[in-house]
Design a protein around this motif. Structure first.
Motif, mmCIF file in Angstrom:
data_model
loop_
_atom_site.group_PDB
_atom_site.id
_atom_site.type_symbol
_atom_site.label_atom_id
_atom_site.label_comp_id
_atom_site.label_asym_id
_atom_site.label_seq_id
_atom_site.Cartn_x
_atom_site.Cartn_y
_atom_site.Cartn_z
ATOM 1 N N ILE A 63 0.846 -1.192 0.000
ATOM 2 C CA ILE A 63 0.000 0.000 0.000
ATOM 3 C C ILE A 63 0.884 1.245 0.000
ATOM 4 O O ILE A 63 1.765 1.389 0.849
ATOM 5 C CB ILE A 63 -0.941 0.007 1.217
ATOM 6 C CG1 ILE A 63 -1.826 -1.242 1.204
ATOM 7 C CG2 ILE A 63 -1.798 1.284 1.234
ATOM 8 C CD1 ILE A 63 -2.649 -1.428 2.434
ATOM 9 N N SER A 115 -11.382 1.193 -7.092
ATOM 10 C CA SER A 115 -11.200 2.407 -6.297
ATOM 11 C C SER A 115 -12.481 2.746 -5.547
ATOM 12 O O SER A 115 -12.453 3.119 -4.360
ATOM 13 C CB SER A 115 -10.801 3.586 -7.202
ATOM 14 O OG SER A 115 -9.570 3.345 -7.850
ATOM 15 N N LEU A 117 -2.587 -0.562 -3.784
ATOM 16 C CA LEU A 117 -3.527 0.490 -3.412
ATOM 17 C C LEU A 117 -2.747 1.774 -3.167
ATOM 18 O O LEU A 117 -1.646 1.748 -2.607
ATOM 19 C CB LEU A 117 -4.308 0.102 -2.153
ATOM 20 C CG LEU A 117 -5.275 1.153 -1.580
ATOM 21 C CD1 LEU A 117 -6.414 1.427 -2.557
ATOM 22 C CD2 LEU A 117 -5.839 0.683 -0.226
#
Length: 448
Positions: A215, A358, A285
């Motif tokens: 991430i 998303s 992400l």
């Protein structure tokens, strides 16, 4: 026949006028006159970081300069033309920290009439970018010296080195020793270390089924760009970095997750480079963290945004996106350097799967934020944020609260609230990945 002329004495008023004119001409050619016409330095700032160190000289007018690199030892020499060596420039050497990765010290002084010379003594060879910026935001004319390493750090290698398998501690008796490591071994899969080979190199621990979720955390603003400023003087860039650090620590403590920060200190990162950093570590992400302001001080609540390919979902969302997209103007980007990665960060509207993902993760995070703070809007909003335009990484922008609201500004500086915010974001992220495991391209295969 000669002509005779009578010379009349000057009257007193004319004599005084000529004297005043002569005094003015003398003033213009003397050092005092030069000081009055010299460019005035308004501020000097230094932003050290591992990525690069930035020196900013802010002037009331455009600063004229020349620079060169001098070898043996490594030095960067800058000549400022038409500048007086005043107290502001004299303070520059005191702004250099011993921990600066690239600058050993700075010497400043008058080189010749009308020219001030800065000598930056370097710790190693650098690749400098020196450029001027026009007035933007609250800043006047800026001369920027960006000192980059000659070999750019690889964020993926840095991420791996920080979380290598050898860092895992099994049965060490130290609380949390293994919990900090995303390569953590569960009790069921732990095994005794292998017998050292003949070359005494440490054996790696095999975890073929381990899939790391990477991430990228993006604390908004930084360095020259303070972001929004609260009524009590709180900088958005400070709040976002604190929350980002807390969230990173929590993610790194998860057994199958790891996080990287697009900035881990107070320095400026252009919007495109933030996206590129995430792509270079093959992030699953991208989370941009903000605490923005609005034109009304009563605006309040948390929000989550994703990219829109059809325009903003509200006037406020459009206003906010335009404001965030101006960060490069405030922070200062060298437009003379072409970004070889720019084409890769442009939005490909065919990547509908990325936009759908998303939206999924944004909904999960927004739901969790509603448990600790009032929501500004009950649904995920969309706008054309430049920092969300990675075509292949699910991305969202989290507005933790409105720093322009005095009550929320106070909460944003509270350690307990920052921790709650990080916990809520982590819960939402884990909910998303529980139902949407990352692509196999990010699966880490560790071999003995």
């Amino acid at each position: 026949m000669s002509e005779s002329r009578s010379i009349h004495p000057l009257n007193p008023s004319r004599r005084r006028l000529l004297k005043a004119g002569g005094a003015l001409m003398t003033l213009l050619v003397t050092p005092v006159g030069m000081a009055q016409s010299a460019a005035r330095i308004l501020a000097v700032r230094v932003w050290p970081s591992r990525d690069y160190t930035r020196i900013t000289l802010e002037g009331a007018d455009l600063l004229k300069y020349n620079f060169q690199i001098v070898k043996n030892p490594e030095r960067l020499v800058i000549d400022l033309e038409g500048v007086e060596f005043d107290s502001m420039l004299q303070s520059l050497p005191d702004k250099i920290s011993e921990t600066d990765p690239y600058i050993r010290l700075i010497r400043a002084g008058r080189n010749r009439p009308g020219v001030v010379r800065l000598v930056v003594e370097l710790k190693s060879e650098i690749s400098p970018q020196v450029f001027s910026l026009p007035p933007a935001g609250s800043y006047g004319h800026r001369l920027v010296l960006d000192l980059y390493p000659t070999v750019e750090a690889d964020p993926l290698m840095a991420l791996i080195e920080k979380r290598s398998p050898e860092d895992a501690v099994i049965g060490s008796g130290k609380p949390g020793a293994a919990e900090d490591n995303p390569f953590r071994i569960s009790r069921d899969s732990a095994r005794s270390p292998a017998t050292p080979a003949a070359n005494d190199r440490p054996a790696r621990i095999s975890r073929p089924s381990l899939q790391l979720i990477t991430i990228a955390l993006d604390p908004g603003h930084g360095g020259e760009d303070p972001g929004a400023i609260g009524a009590r003087g709180t900088y958005e860039k400070t709040v976002t970095l604190e929350i980002g650090r807390r969230l990173k620590a929590k993610i790194d403590a998860e057994p199958n997750m790891r996080a990287m920060l697009t900035r881990d200190a107070d320095f400026f990162v252009p919007l495109g480079q933030r996206v590129e950093k995430a792509r270079r570590v093959q992030a699953d992400l991208f989370v941009s963290i903000h605490a923005d302001a609005f034109i009304r001080p009563d605006a309040r609540g948390s929000s989550v945004f994703v990219l829109s390919d059809r325009g903003a979902t509200s006037t406020a969302a459009r206003w906010l996106a335009n404001k965030e997209n101006s960060a490069d103007l405030i922070g200062g980007v060298n437009l003379g350097v072409k970004d070889s990665h720019l084409a890769k960060t442009l939005l490909d509207l065919s990547q509908t799967a990325t936009l759908n993902d998303s939206m999924k993760v944004a909904k999960a995070v927004l739901s969790e934020l509603g448990g600790i703070n009032q929501l500004h809007k009950g649904s995920v909003e969309q706008a054309s944020f430049a920092v969300l335009k990675a075509p292949d990484i699910p991305s969202m922008l989290v507005e933790t609260a409105f720093i322009s609201n005095p009550e929320e500004e106070k909460r944003l500086t509270d350690d307990a609230y920052q921790d709650k915010m990080a916990d809520a974001m982590l819960r939402g992220i884990k909910r998303y990945f529980a139902k949407n495991p990352p692509l196999n391209r990010n699966k880490v295969a560790l071999k003995d």
